[in-house]
Design a protein around this motif. Structure first.
Motif, PDB file in Angstrom:
ATOM      1  N   ASN A 115       0.779  -1.109   0.176  1.00  0.00           N
ATOM      2  CA  ASN A 115       0.599   0.364   0.584  1.00  0.00           C
ATOM      3  C   ASN A 115       0.613   1.216   0.196  1.00  0.00           C
ATOM      4  OD1 ASN A 115      -2.063   1.855   0.491  1.00  0.00           O
ATOM      5  ND2 ASN A 115      -2.674   1.248   1.824  1.00  0.00           N
ATOM      6  N   PRO A 116       1.212   1.882  -0.796  1.00  0.00           N
ATOM      7  CA  PRO A 116       1.459   3.131  -1.117  1.00  0.00           C
ATOM      8  C   PRO A 116       1.654   4.228   0.193  1.00  0.00           C
ATOM      9  CG  PRO A 116       0.593   3.013  -3.371  1.00  0.00           C
ATOM     10  CD  PRO A 116      -0.279   1.664  -2.357  1.00  0.00           C
ATOM     11  N   ALA A 117      -0.336   4.203   0.669  1.00  0.00           N
ATOM     12  CA  ALA A 117      -0.380   5.262   1.922  1.00  0.00           C
ATOM     13  C   ALA A 117       0.474   5.001   3.021  1.00  0.00           C
ATOM     14  CB  ALA A 117      -1.943   5.251   2.030  1.00  0.00           C
ATOM     15  N   VAL A 118       0.786   3.639   3.132  1.00  0.00           N
ATOM     16  CA  VAL A 118       1.593   2.453   4.133  1.00  0.00           C
ATOM     17  C   VAL A 118       2.525   2.821   4.620  1.00  0.00           C
ATOM     18  CG1 VAL A 118       2.124   0.486   5.590  1.00  0.00           C
ATOM     19  CG2 VAL A 118       0.615   0.611   4.381  1.00  0.00           C
ATOM     20  N   THR A 119       3.720   2.989   3.037  1.00  0.00           N
ATOM     21  CA  THR A 119       4.492   3.390   3.089  1.00  0.00           C
ATOM     22  C   THR A 119       5.119   4.364   3.206  1.00  0.00           C
ATOM     23  OG1 THR A 119       5.349   1.911   1.258  1.00  0.00           O
ATOM     24  CG2 THR A 119       6.636   3.017   1.252  1.00  0.00           C
ATOM     25  N   TRP A 258      -8.688  11.249  -7.683  1.00  0.00           N
ATOM     26  CA  TRP A 258      -7.354  12.285  -6.905  1.00  0.00           C
ATOM     27  C   TRP A 258      -8.060  11.722  -5.490  1.00  0.00           C
ATOM     28  CZ3 TRP A 258      -9.359  15.614  -2.973  1.00  0.00           C
ATOM     29  CH2 TRP A 258     -10.873  16.040  -3.449  1.00  0.00           C
ATOM     30  N   ILE A 259      -9.213  12.180  -4.845  1.00  0.00           N
ATOM     31  CA  ILE A 259     -10.041  11.724  -3.453  1.00  0.00           C
ATOM     32  C   ILE A 259      -9.215  10.434  -3.235  1.00  0.00           C
ATOM     33  CG2 ILE A 259     -11.528  11.043  -2.526  1.00  0.00           C
ATOM     34  CD1 ILE A 259     -13.031  12.753  -3.844  1.00  0.00           C
ATOM     35  N   PHE A 260      -8.697   9.367  -4.037  1.00  0.00           N
ATOM     36  CA  PHE A 260      -8.010   7.965  -3.508  1.00  0.00           C
ATOM     37  C   PHE A 260      -6.513   8.189  -3.691  1.00  0.00           C
ATOM     38  CE2 PHE A 260     -12.631   6.985  -5.317  1.00  0.00           C
ATOM     39  CZ  PHE A 260     -12.576   7.121  -4.159  1.00  0.00           C
ATOM     40  N   TRP A 261      -6.229   9.183  -3.666  1.00  0.00           N
ATOM     41  CA  TRP A 261      -4.626   9.436  -3.659  1.00  0.00           C
ATOM     42  C   TRP A 261      -4.979  10.375  -2.152  1.00  0.00           C
ATOM     43  CZ3 TRP A 261       0.076   6.963  -5.210  1.00  0.00           C
ATOM     44  CH2 TRP A 261      -0.538   6.159  -6.519  1.00  0.00           C
ATOM     45  N   VAL A 262      -4.793  11.249  -2.542  1.00  0.00           N
ATOM     46  CA  VAL A 262      -5.058  12.930  -1.513  1.00  0.00           C
ATOM     47  C   VAL A 262      -5.423  11.746   0.430  1.00  0.00           C
ATOM     48  CG1 VAL A 262      -6.194  14.820  -0.599  1.00  0.00           C
ATOM     49  CG2 VAL A 262      -5.453  14.750  -2.922  1.00  0.00           C
ATOM     50  N   GLY A 263      -6.617  11.921   0.124  1.00  0.00           N
ATOM     51  CA  GLY A 263      -6.984  10.935   1.154  1.00  0.00           C
ATOM     52  C   GLY A 263      -6.162   9.725   1.473  1.00  0.00           C
ATOM     53  N   PRO A 264      -5.812   9.150   1.557  1.00  0.00           N
ATOM     54  CA  PRO A 264      -4.602   8.131   1.976  1.00  0.00           C
ATOM     55  C   PRO A 264      -3.631   8.428   2.598  1.00  0.00           C
ATOM     56  CG  PRO A 264      -5.850   6.928   0.115  1.00  0.00           C
ATOM     57  CD  PRO A 264      -6.372   8.464   0.313  1.00  0.00           C
ATOM     58  N   PHE A 265      -2.945   9.361   1.106  1.00  0.00           N
ATOM     59  CA  PHE A 265      -1.570  10.305   2.138  1.00  0.00           C
ATOM     60  C   PHE A 265      -2.116  11.393   3.270  1.00  0.00           C
ATOM     61  CE2 PHE A 265       1.708   9.684  -0.848  1.00  0.00           C
ATOM     62  CZ  PHE A 265       1.801   8.126  -2.215  1.00  0.00           C
ATOM     63  N   ILE A 266      -3.163  11.888   3.100  1.00  0.00           N
ATOM     64  CA  ILE A 266      -3.400  12.807   4.487  1.00  0.00           C
ATOM     65  C   ILE A 266      -3.125  11.216   5.625  1.00  0.00           C
ATOM     66  CG2 ILE A 266      -4.879  14.561   5.483  1.00  0.00           C
ATOM     67  CD1 ILE A 266      -5.229  15.488   3.206  1.00  0.00           C
TER      68      ILE A 266
END
Length: 291
Positions: A115-119, A258-266
């Protein structure tokens, strides 16, 4: 543990292949020592076989993750398919169960991020270098695209399109703000669980913690899916969302992507800050040691 594997030649394992999830250090004794921060940039990793082996592990794990979970979603949406009976709970179990299994399988090689967000969260906490973080994210995204592609190959263009390709979208009745909030909180739950389940201090105190770490992580994924499938289909994993969107490749999949990149990264950033500053108080410990 490092350097004891017979299949790794001397010099090939200079950089640890155990870049564990969270602060994980499979601690061998009960004396706790704060693991050193990973270097921000470590070009020397590029010449280490363990670095590439870890990336391959992330690719395969994310490939398998998308393959099983998207097929489950396809089965749920297919009215003529017996898997229709799995329901939302079955989809949540597929996502959570696969994370449990894959983290268990790959934790000793790459840390089992999948998961990129975990990384990203672990990179912010200085648990791995920028070099490794970027490589992991690229491999995760490639694995997700290939996994979704295989599903489309099995389902065929017509059925795959009819069932929306398992792509994440904002459900009718919810706003973009609702979707963004759900992704932020859902990813916070996941990444906070990752940090807590693999904390090196807990590993030193309770030797069973590293073994059980995949269980709470998978269970967190399961619970978040139960809560947010009705809102966004549950992303909390940019690679999962990207893979499905690229293979589905319809306007609906890209409108709110974009929501599924911005949200997880935040969400991941907030979890990293909360765990490191509030729960572990790492900056305050560092300042006291300097004084």
């Amino acid at each position: 543990m490092e350097g004891k594997e017979e299949d790794v030649h001397v010099g090939d394992n200079k950089f640890s292949e155990k870049q564990p999830i969270g602060t994980a250090a499979q601690v061998q004794d009960k004396d706790y020592k704060e693991p050193p921060l990973a270097p921000f940039y470590e070009p020397g990793e590029l010449s280490s076989w363990s670095f590439y082996r870890a990336g391959i592990a992330e690719f395969i794990a994310t490939f398998l993750f998308l393959y099983v979970t998207i097929l489950t979603v396809m089965g749920f949406k297919g009215e003529e398919n017996k898997c229709k009976t799995v329901g939302v709970q079955g989809i949540a179990w597929a996502f959570g169960g696969m994370i449990f299994a894959l983290v268990y399988c790959t934790a000793g090689i790459s840390g089992g991020h999948i998961n990129p967000a975990v990384t990203f969260g672990l990179f912010l906490a200085r648990k791995l270098s920028l070099t490794r973080a970027v490589f992991y994210i690229v491999m995760q995204c490639l694995g997700a695209i290939c996994g979704a592609g295989v599903v489309k190959g099995f389902m065929g263009d017509n059925r795959y399109t009819l069932y929306d390709g398992g792509a994440n979208t904002i459900s009718h009745g919810y706003t973009k703000g609702d979707g963004l909030g759900a992704e932020i909180i859902g990813t916070f739950v996941l990444v906070y669980t990752v940090f807590s389940a693999t904390d090196a201090k807990r590993s030193a105190r309770d030797s069973h913690v590293p073994i059980l770490a995949p269980l709470p992580i998978g269970f967190a994924v399961f619970l978040v899916h139960l809560a947010t499938i009705p809102i966004t289909g549950t992303g909390i994993n940019p690679a999962r969302s990207l893979g499905a969107a690229i293979i589905f490749n319809k306007k609906a999949a890209w409108d709110d992507h974009w929501i599924f990149w911005v949200g997880p990264f935040i969400g991941a950033a907030l979890a990293a800050i909360y765990h490191q500053i509030v729960i572990r108080a790492i900056p305050f410990k560092s300042s006291r040691s300097i004084n």
